[in-house]
Design an enzyme around this catalytic site. Structure first.
Site, PDB file in Angstrom:
ATOM      1  N   GLN A  87      -4.666   7.801  -3.967  1.00 47.58           N
ATOM      2  CA  GLN A  87      -4.323   9.104  -4.535  1.00 47.58           C
ATOM      3  C   GLN A  87      -5.305   9.563  -5.604  1.00 47.58           C
ATOM      4  OE1 GLN A  87      -2.339  11.360  -3.658  1.00 47.58           O
ATOM      5  NE2 GLN A  87      -0.857  10.372  -2.323  1.00 47.58           N
ATOM      6  N   ASN A 119       1.646   7.690  -6.255  1.00 47.15           N
ATOM      7  CA  ASN A 119       1.657   8.789  -5.296  1.00 47.15           C
ATOM      8  C   ASN A 119       2.817   9.750  -5.504  1.00 47.15           C
ATOM      9  OD1 ASN A 119       2.770   6.154  -4.349  1.00 47.15           O
ATOM     10  ND2 ASN A 119       3.695   7.418  -2.772  1.00 47.15           N
ATOM     11  N   HIS A 125      -8.014  11.010   4.027  1.00 49.97           N
ATOM     12  CA  HIS A 125      -7.264  12.260   4.169  1.00 49.97           C
ATOM     13  C   HIS A 125      -6.634  12.736   2.868  1.00 49.97           C
ATOM     14  CE1 HIS A 125      -2.905  10.943   4.357  1.00 49.97           C
ATOM     15  NE2 HIS A 125      -3.527   9.785   4.405  1.00 49.97           N
ATOM     16  N   CYS A 136       6.001   9.593   2.702  1.00 47.90           N
ATOM     17  CA  CYS A 136       6.287   8.598   3.734  1.00 47.90           C
ATOM     18  C   CYS A 136       7.775   8.391   3.937  1.00 47.90           C
ATOM     19  CB  CYS A 136       5.646   7.259   3.368  1.00 47.90           C
ATOM     20  SG  CYS A 136       3.849   7.305   3.306  1.00 47.90           S
ATOM     21  N   THR A 152     -16.351  -1.198  16.836  1.00 46.39           N
ATOM     22  CA  THR A 152     -17.370  -0.149  16.755  1.00 46.39           C
ATOM     23  C   THR A 152     -16.942   0.930  15.767  1.00 46.39           C
ATOM     24  OG1 THR A 152     -18.008  -0.543  19.048  1.00 46.39           O
ATOM     25  CG2 THR A 152     -18.662   1.563  18.070  1.00 46.39           C
ATOM     26  N   GLY A 206      -6.224   4.041   4.051  1.00 47.18           N
ATOM     27  CA  GLY A 206      -5.765   3.325   2.867  1.00 47.18           C
ATOM     28  C   GLY A 206      -4.898   2.126   3.184  1.00 47.18           C
ATOM     29  N   THR A 207      -4.057   2.255   4.200  1.00 53.29           N
ATOM     30  CA  THR A 207      -3.164   1.145   4.540  1.00 53.29           C
ATOM     31  C   THR A 207      -3.949  -0.072   5.000  1.00 53.29           C
ATOM     32  OG1 THR A 207      -1.312   2.599   5.103  1.00 53.29           O
ATOM     33  CG2 THR A 207      -1.320   0.414   6.106  1.00 53.29           C
TER      34      THR A 207
END
Length: 735
Positions: free
Chosen positions: A179, A151, A201, A323, A237, A71-72
Site C-alpha cells: 500500500q 491497507n 496494481h 478483500c 518465464t 504482493g501476495t
C-alpha cells in the site's frame, strides 16, 4: 451513471503511460527473454530496464529486485523463504495483529509446520510499539514481518525504529509495502530492512505483477522451482508485458512522488473536512499524522457499512478491507485497535488517487452525507421522502443481507432454543422437535391448524417482485406440510423516512397478488419503522390430523424428489452486484415467485413419508433436518442436482452469500462430501429463497409423482437421492 472512484487502495487504473510502455511487448517484442536471438534480447532488455526503474523508486540495487506475480506472492516468498532457509537457527516469527491476509495466512501455515508466531498488539491508532517488539524477541526468533502501512486505516508503522531492534538481535526484517510504494516515500536504505514486497496494481501498474526486494546476501528457500529465471530465485518465464508496465509505473511514481503526496493529502483532508462538517459524530480511524496521504477510514456510528456501500450509487468505496467486502463482521484491524462495535460496524475506507479532483471530492461528499443521513432516521425530515417520490429504487441497496441468507447462524440459534422450555400440550401435533418450519395445533378430532411465519430483507430490486417472492416463500411451509392455506397477515419493517410509501404499496401489492393466486386473502398485519425494508407473512392453514406431512418420517429406501432448481442465493448476490443479465435475472425472479401449490397438491396423491421446503439453510441444511428427525442416513447424487444456469461459474468466482458459508460450516460434521470441490460444497449449501419442496417417498410413488410433476409443468423436478438406512442422519454426497 459513472461512479466516483474512491477505492484506490483496492486497486488503481493502469496509467496511460504504463499502457504505452507495455504495448511494444504486446505488438512486437514478444520473444522469450531467455532466448539469445534478437527477439529474446529485446524482451530481456525490457525486463532489466524495469528492474532498474523499480530499484530507483525504493533506492536499492537492480539485482536486489525479483519480479513476482504480485504482493501476495512476494509476501509468501519472503516469509516462507526465510523460515525454511533458516529454520536451523530458530523457529520463531514475529508479526502484527493487523497484517494483510497475505501475511497472516502464511504465518498460520507456518505454525502448522512447527514454527511459533507472535502477533503483536497495536494501540488505538493501529501503531506497533517498539517496546512490545523488543519484549517479544526470543533466542530462536529468525524473522520479523511488519507491514509498512495498513491497507484499511493507512497507519504507517515506525519501520526504521523497529528495524534497529531487529538488527541489534541479528533478525531478518521484512515489510509488506504494497500500500505504500508509490504513495509515500519508501527507501530501503533508510528503513534498513532485508526484504520488501511491492504490488503493481496499487501504483497504476497492471494486476498480476509485483516485486520483492531481497537485500544482497539474504538467502531464501525458493517458492517456485524450475529453470533459473530471475537470478535462479523465481522460476518461470517472466511476464515481460506486465514487468514493463510495473517499471514504468515506478518511474512515474518516483518522478511525481512529492506532487502526488501533496495532491493525495489535499483531497483526503478535504473529504474528511466536508464529512465532519455535516456529520460531526463520525470518527477517524488510524493515526492522524503517520498515515498514508490518500487514505481516510471513517466510522459512521449507528450505520451498517455494507448497507451504506450498497446505497452509494455514485461513489465507489470499501467497507473495511477490499478483500473482505462481503463480510459484515468487524475487521481484525478494527478489533485490534479496539474500535467500539457501534463505530466499527459502520466503517468505510475512502482512498483518493491522482484523478481525484477537489470538485469530485465535493460531489462525493454530498452523496455520502445524504446516504448516511438516510440511515440515521432521527436526523431526517420528511421532505427527503417527498423528493424521492416517483424515483425507481433498487431495494437490494437498502439492505446488507439478502433474503433468507441473512438468517441467524443455525448452530447459534440451536444453542438458544434448546434452553427455551415448551409447556406440554397434547394438542400440539408439531412443535420444534422435528425442525419443521411450521407449528401444528389440533382444534378438533379431525382438523388441525398449521401456522408459519417467514420474513426477510429484499432479494430482488423490484418492490412488487420482492413482495411476491416473500409471499411465495411464506406459503411454501404450508404446502410442505400437506396443508391448505386459509389466510395471511403481513409483517412489515420499512424505512418510512428513507423510502416513499409508494414503494411499500408495491411490496404489498406483490404479496396480495401472490396470495390471491394461492386462493387466500391478507387480513391485516403489523408494521414498524426500520432502517432496512423487511417483509413477510404469517400464514394460517388447515390440515387433517392424519395427513400431516413432517420433516420426520422418511424410511430406508425412500427416494428424494426436489421440485425447484438450486442457486438462488448465489444468483441473488450476483444480481445485487450487477453481474447477471436481464434474462437470467427474470428467470431467477420467476423461479422464486412460483408457488409450491401445484407440487404440494400433487404430492398428496401419494404416500409421502416426509417433506420440507428448501429455504435459508440450503438443500443440505434442510435435508439434514429431515435425516436427523427421521433417524435415517441419506445419499445425494451431485450430478443429478438441478442448478440454475451460471450458478457454478459465479460460485467459482466467489460470488457466494455469507449465509451459504454459514450453512456449509453448520453441516460439515454431518456430511461426507467425498470429492466435491469447495465451490461444489457451497453450491449444495447455498442459502435459498422460496426454494422447492424436498419430498421423501417410496420409489414406485416417486416415479409416478415425478411424471405428474413434469406433466403439470414443473419440469425441473428431479430425483436427487435416497434414504439408505437407519442411522444418525448422516448425508453422503456422491458424484
Amino acid at each position: 451513471m459513472q461512479q466516483i472512484y474512491l477505492d484506490y487502495n483496492a486497486t488503481t487504473p493502469i496509467a496511460p503511460e504504463v499502457a504505452d510502455a507495455m504495448r511494444p511487448y504486446i505488438d512486437n517484442h514478444f520473444g522469450n527473454p531467455s532466448s539469445v536471438h534478437t527477439y529474446g534480447i529485446k524482451s530481456k532488455l525490457g525486463i532489466e530496464k524495469a528492474r532498474k526503474q523499480v530499484a530507483e523508486l525504493i533506492n536499492c540495487k537492480p539485482e536486489e529486485i525479483i519480479f513476482t506475480s504480485g504482493g501476495t506472492e512476494s509476501n509468501n516468498f519472503a516469509i516462507r523463504g526465510i523460515a525454511f532457509a533458516h529454520k536451523n537457527k530458530g523457529n520463531h516469527i514475529i508479526t502484527s495483529s493487523i497484517e494483510h491476509p497475505a501475511v497472516i495466512e502464511v504465518c498460520k501455515y507456518l505454525e502448522k509446520q512447527g514454527f511459533e508466531v507472535t502477533y503483536l498488539p497495536v494501540d488505538k491508532y493501529g501503531m506497533i510499539g517498539a517496546n512490545d517488539l523488543e519484549s517479544s524477541i526470543r533466542d530462536n526468533t529468525i524473522l520479523i514481518t511488519i507491514m509498512h502501512s495498513n491497507n484499511e486505516v493507512g497507519t504507517i508503522q515506525p519501520i526504521e525504529e523497529l528495524a534497529v531492534i531487529a538488527k541489534k538481535h541479528d533478525i531478518f526484517f521484512h515489510t509488506d509495502a504494497a500500500q505504500s510504494v508509490g504513495k509515500t516515500e519508501v527507501d530501503v536504505q533508510k528503513l534498513n530492512i532485508d526484504l520488501l514486497s511491492i504490488a503493481g496494481h496499487k501504483l497504476y501498474a497492471p494486476k498480476g505483477i509485483g516485486a520483492l526486494y531481497i537485500k544482497n546476501g539474504i538467502i531464501l528457500e525458493k517458492l517456485i522451482y524450475g529453470a533459473d529465471h530471475e537470478q535462479n530465485m523465481r522460476a518461470g518465464t517472466e511476464n515481460v508485458i506486465e514487468i514493463a508496465g510495473l517499471g514504468q509505473a515506478c518511474e512515474i511514481a518516483r518522478i511525481d512522488l512529492a506532487k502526488n503526496i501533496s495532491h493525495y493529502k489535499k483531497t483526503r483532508d478535504y473529504l474528511h473536512e466536508l464529512l465532519k462538517i455535516s456529520l460531526p459524530q463520525i470518527e477517524l480511524n488510524g493515526h492522524t499524522e503517520y498515515r498514508l496521504p490518500n487514505t481516510l477510514s471513517i466510522s459512521f456510528p449507528g450505520v451498517e457499512a455494507n448497507t451504506l456501500i450498497s446505497r452509494l450509487d455514485g461513489v465507489a468505496a470499501s467497507a473495511g478491507a477490499a478483500c473482505h467486502s462481503e463480510s459484515i463482521d468487524v475487521s481484525a484491524v478494527l478489533r485490534a485497535m479496539t474500535v467500539p462495535i457501534n463505530y466499527a460496524m459502520g466503517t468505510i475506507r475512502f482512498s483518493t488517487g491522482r484523478e481525484t479532483s477537489m470538485d469530485i471530492v465535493k460531489k462525493a461528499s454530498e452523496e455520502i452525507v445524504s446516504r448516511v443521513l438516510e440511515l440515521m432516521p432521527e436526523k431526517i425530515e420528511m421532505k427527503a421522502v417527498i423528493e424521492n417520490e416517483g424515483k425507481e429504487f433498487r431495494l437490494t441497496q437498502y439492505t446488507h443481507g439478502l433474503g433468507c441468507a441473512c438468517k441467524i447462524e443455525p448452530r447459534k440459534l440451536e444453542q438458544i432454543l434448546k434452553h427455551i422450555p415448551i409447556l406440554p400440550n397434547p394438542d400440539i401435533l408439531v412443535g420444534v422437535e422435528t425442525s419443521d418450519d411450521a407449528a401444528v395445533f389440533k382444534i378438533t378430532d379431525d382438523i388441525a391448524i398449521v401456522q408459519t411465519l417467514d420474513f426477510f430483507t429484499p432479494i430482488v430490486d423490484d418492490p412488487y417482485d420482492f413482495g411476491a417472492i416473500a409471499a411465495a416463500n411464506a406459503l411454501s411451509d404450508i404446502y410442505a406440510m400437506g396443508a391448505t392455506p386459509l389466510f395471511a397477515l403481513n409483517i412489515v419493517g420499512f424505512p418510512e423516512k428513507t423510502l416513499p410509501m409508494s414503494v411499500l404499496e408495491k411490496i404489498l401489492r406483490g404479496a396480495s397478488d401472490k396470495t390471491s393466486e394461492a386462493g387466500i386473502s391478507i387480513l391485516g398485519g403489523h408494521t414498524i419503522d426500520d432502517p432496512e425494508p423487511k417483509f413477510g407473512l404469517v400464514v394460517t392453514g388447515k390440515v387433517h390430523v392424519n395427513k400431516i406431512v413432517k420433516n420426520a418420517g422418511a424410511k430406508p429406501g425412500d427416494v428424494l424428489i426436489l421440485t425447484k432448481p438450486l442457486g438462488t442465493g448465489i444468483l441473488s448476490t450476483a444480481i445485487k452486484r450487477g453481474l447477471v443479465d436481464n434474462d437470467l435475472k427474470k428467470e431467477v425472479t420467476e423461479i422464486m415467485a412460483t408457488l409450491n401449490k401445484i407440487a404440494g397438491g400433487l404430492m398428496l396423491n401419494y404416500n409421502v413419508n416426509a417433506c420440507t421446503d428448501v429455504t435459508g439453510f440450503g438443500l443440505i441444511g434442510h435435508l439434514r433436518e429431515m435425516t436427523m428427525s427421521s433417524k435415517c442416513d441419506a445419499t445425494v447424487y451431485f450430478d443429478t442436482l438441478p442448478f440454475i444456469r451460471e450458478v457454478k461459474a459465479l460460485a467459482s468466482a466467489g460470488i457466494v452469500p455469507g449465509g451459504s458459508y454459514n450453512n456449509l460450516e453448520y453441516v460439515q460434521n454431518s456430511v461426507d462430501f467425498n470429492d466435491l470441490t469447495r465451490t461444489e460444497k457451497l453450491m449444495v449449501c447455498d442459502a435459498q429463497t422460496s426454494g422447492g419442496l424436498l419430498i421423501a417417498l417410496n420409489e414406485k410413488d416417486a416415479t409416478e409423482l415425478l411424471i405428474a410433476l413434469h406433466s403439470a409443468g414443473i419440469t425441473n423436478a428431479t430425483i436427487i437421492g435416497e434414504f439408505t438406512g437407519k442411522g444418525a442422519g448422516k448425508i453422503n454426497i456422491k458424484k
